[in-house]
Design an enzyme around this catalytic site. Sequence first.
Site, short mmCIF file in Angstrom:
data_model
loop_
_atom_site.label_atom_id
_atom_site.label_comp_id
_atom_site.label_asym_id
_atom_site.label_seq_id
_atom_site.Cartn_x
_atom_site.Cartn_y
_atom_site.Cartn_z
N GLY A 71 0.80 -1.21 0.00
CA GLY A 71 0.00 0.00 0.00
C GLY A 71 0.84 1.27 0.00
N THR A 72 1.90 1.26 0.78
CA THR A 72 2.74 2.46 0.87
C THR A 72 3.37 2.77 -0.47
OG1 THR A 72 3.11 2.19 3.24
CG2 THR A 72 4.79 3.40 2.01
N ASN A 180 -7.81 4.66 8.02
CA ASN A 180 -7.19 3.51 8.69
C ASN A 180 -7.27 3.56 10.20
OD1 ASN A 180 -5.33 5.70 7.99
ND2 ASN A 180 -3.81 4.52 9.12
N GLN A 215 -7.96 -0.15 3.49
CA GLN A 215 -8.82 -0.58 4.60
C GLN A 215 -10.21 -1.00 4.12
OE1 GLN A 215 -7.88 -1.02 7.70
NE2 GLN A 215 -5.81 -0.14 7.50
N THR A 273 11.94 -7.87 -10.86
CA THR A 273 11.42 -9.22 -11.10
C THR A 273 10.06 -9.38 -10.41
OG1 THR A 273 13.63 -10.13 -11.22
CG2 THR A 273 11.87 -11.69 -10.76
N CYS A 361 2.03 2.22 11.61
CA CYS A 361 3.17 2.85 10.93
C CYS A 361 3.82 3.92 11.77
CB CYS A 361 2.74 3.44 9.60
SG CYS A 361 2.07 2.20 8.49
#
Lengths: 417, 417
Positions: A71-72, A180, A215, A273, A361
């Site tokens: 997500g970040t 969140n 979320q 990759t 976080c």
Amino acid sequence: MKRVYLDHAATTPVDPHVEEAMRPFWGEHFGNAGGLYEEGRRAKEALGQARIKIAKLIGARPDEIIFTSGGTESDNLAVFGVAGAALPGKKSDFFGVLKSDFEDSKASKPHIITAKFEHHAVLHPCQELEKLGFSARGGPAFGWDVTYLEVGEDGIVSPENVKRFLRPETVLVSIMYANNEIGTIQPVAEIGKIIHNHKLETKNDKLVFHTDACQAAGYLDLNVNNLGVDLMTVNGSKIYGPKGVGFLYVRRGVKISPQILGGVQEMGLRAGTEPVALNVGLASAFEIAQGEKEKESARLTVLRDYFIGGLEKKIPKAVLNGHPIKRLPNNINISIPGANGEEMVVRLDANGIACSTGSACTSESSESSHVILALGRSKKLADSSLRLTMGRSTTKGDLDYVLKVFSGIINSYGARN
Amino acid sequence: MKRVYLDHAATTPVDPHVEEAMRPFWGEHFGNAGGLYEEGRRAKEALGQARIKIAKLIGARPDEIIFTSGGTESDNLAVFGVAGAALPGKKSDFFGVLKSDFEDSKASKPHIITAKFEHHAVLHPCQELEKLGFSARGGPAFGWDVTYLEVGEDGIVSPENVKRFLRPETVLVSIMYANNEIGTIQPVAEIGKIIHNHKLETKNDKLVFHTDACQAAGYLDLNVNNLGVDLMTVNGSKIYGPKGVGFLYVRRGVKISPQILGGVQEMGLRAGTEPVALNVGLASAFEIAQGEKEKESARLTVLRDYFIGGLEKKIPKAVLNGHPIKRLPNNINISIPGANGEEMVVRLDANGIACSTGSACTSESSESSHVILALGRSKKLADSSLRLTMGRSTTKGDLDYVLKVFSGIINSYGARN
């Protein structure tokens, strides 16, 4: 001691079906999806199927799904990617924009609208773009103009407010689908309509609408056409998928510049990759989450309201943060005047209950929650907040236990202070 | 049909021990390492142990290990991170650097040295920094000065050449440990000494030395003090670990700016929920790879030289790309005059053999290999190149089979053309 895990907004366990879906791609079908041979084709095929699966669930096309590390990264790619693609590419324009900056003429600077309570993965990139001096990437920074919208006391962004701050220079609006920390659900579809109309009226075809749906992905409809979004962030970690993987939906025709360079993967928008096992796992988790969302939402809404009702009786001074109904079914966020959030977390943990003061976080930093502050609450109330987020394993019995333990803690608190 | 997989430089299967090491962290110990409760502490502990394990193996300290999503991200973080941290932070300096740019005075511009045959994950970020106009991130770009060192015909960068191009403004030297296409091993320790001495002599304490060690990690000593590197890239995908994870070693005291923003994870240098399973898996894979490197190197060196010897006999026109001995034990890279690389890959695949024309990252693009071109070879020879990279499963029998099939293909080629 039995554990009651109530921090599903921080992360969720991987669903056994998801683990099973990933398994063949570790040691057996391990090929590099870029390989021109059988092992490579098999990997590419699995990657393609994962992309198709996700695309179908959100009403998109497979080539609109860009896999990322979570997500970040998706949020960073949305903000920086739009910013990077929005500017004129000619050296001559470069002088013009710089000149406008030095003259401090806000009207001609590129502009972003977001909200004060967004995740830091959106806010910090915006702040980076605002800088004047040098960027984190080794170039000069000329200070984008960013509007951080106020949030209502109920934790909801007003679509009218978005409309009011739109300018001809606005290139990005980023409003999360569900917060969140407090779980409040934002009127994304309404904002989408406003943006759509604004674009038609002003012919500002550069304007892009992004939503962070991390979320929301387990509980709400994520059809990008219903929502009217151009970019959408989803990750695995919050929907019983693996950590370390997510995607950014990028509507066809919307230009974003890649942020991780060095390869042609992901339609040229994200080099590296491809982690096929993780991508397959994410698709599997997302399919399960979207398939169960109605049933699970109904079940958790009952539990949520049961818990909030119990809390009102047992701890009358508790204040619910965010709208009581327009919130995710699994989210309970309260402030207890006079209590300390971190201390509550530690004491609940000692009683077998896992929950948090807010976003994981920032849990190691000592800042007050920017989300609770954005509601207009005091720093004191922000520092006394607690987030309980339920999940698939949560039962009514769990909540009864939490209510009992929690009221005991708060009462002893009251007696001590 | 039995498959002979000879593209270990593209990616490797996950070692069963690594899969086993990851398993508990999917569904059972799934906590967010940022959580202040038992599940979180357990995740944090596992993450810390993974960091310690890796640090020990390279002679570093745990807080010098920054987990990322893989080699490409690590390389991007190295280049952009150093560039971002190298510049003065004051607005006044900003005008100075810009002015120097417009006057085209190279001497005062920040400077990077790398080599023409580096991975695109290093080259593309360098090219991005060279731009004048706008950056991919939405700010102006003023054109860093980058020296792309020539590579010897043997595929080795000369330390003397690095020394010759060092300037007072050089802030980054990035030279890979072993090349991903031709496997040539670079004199990293010698370059490290040159840089160390240059820093002492010129008091340029901003100069940082980075090496991409992704291909080397399974075969060479990665002690950062022996190598004299400040930054080092390693990933899981090439050492029988999971795809989607890697690390960047960052020597204490070396300043880099984070590139993915929005959280305090990884010493503040890389935001996002830590993928504990992947990090644990990477540590496990790295431990196994480093533990087996001598034995595996000895075994593969014999096989490599056996294959090259056989090739010289069966296909005398084959040209070995890169130094015959100063190369990774698992790497064979040849050009076959008159043949087409992609066609050879397809025909070998039809015979059960997986190999590649070069880097998997560019296999879908039709560019000639920049690595082979950097050796001074013609475009024709570059387009007729083939990379065979052995691994733990490779046997002498496999190579005999490949030699037989391959010479058959080339001979039929000769007959046809």
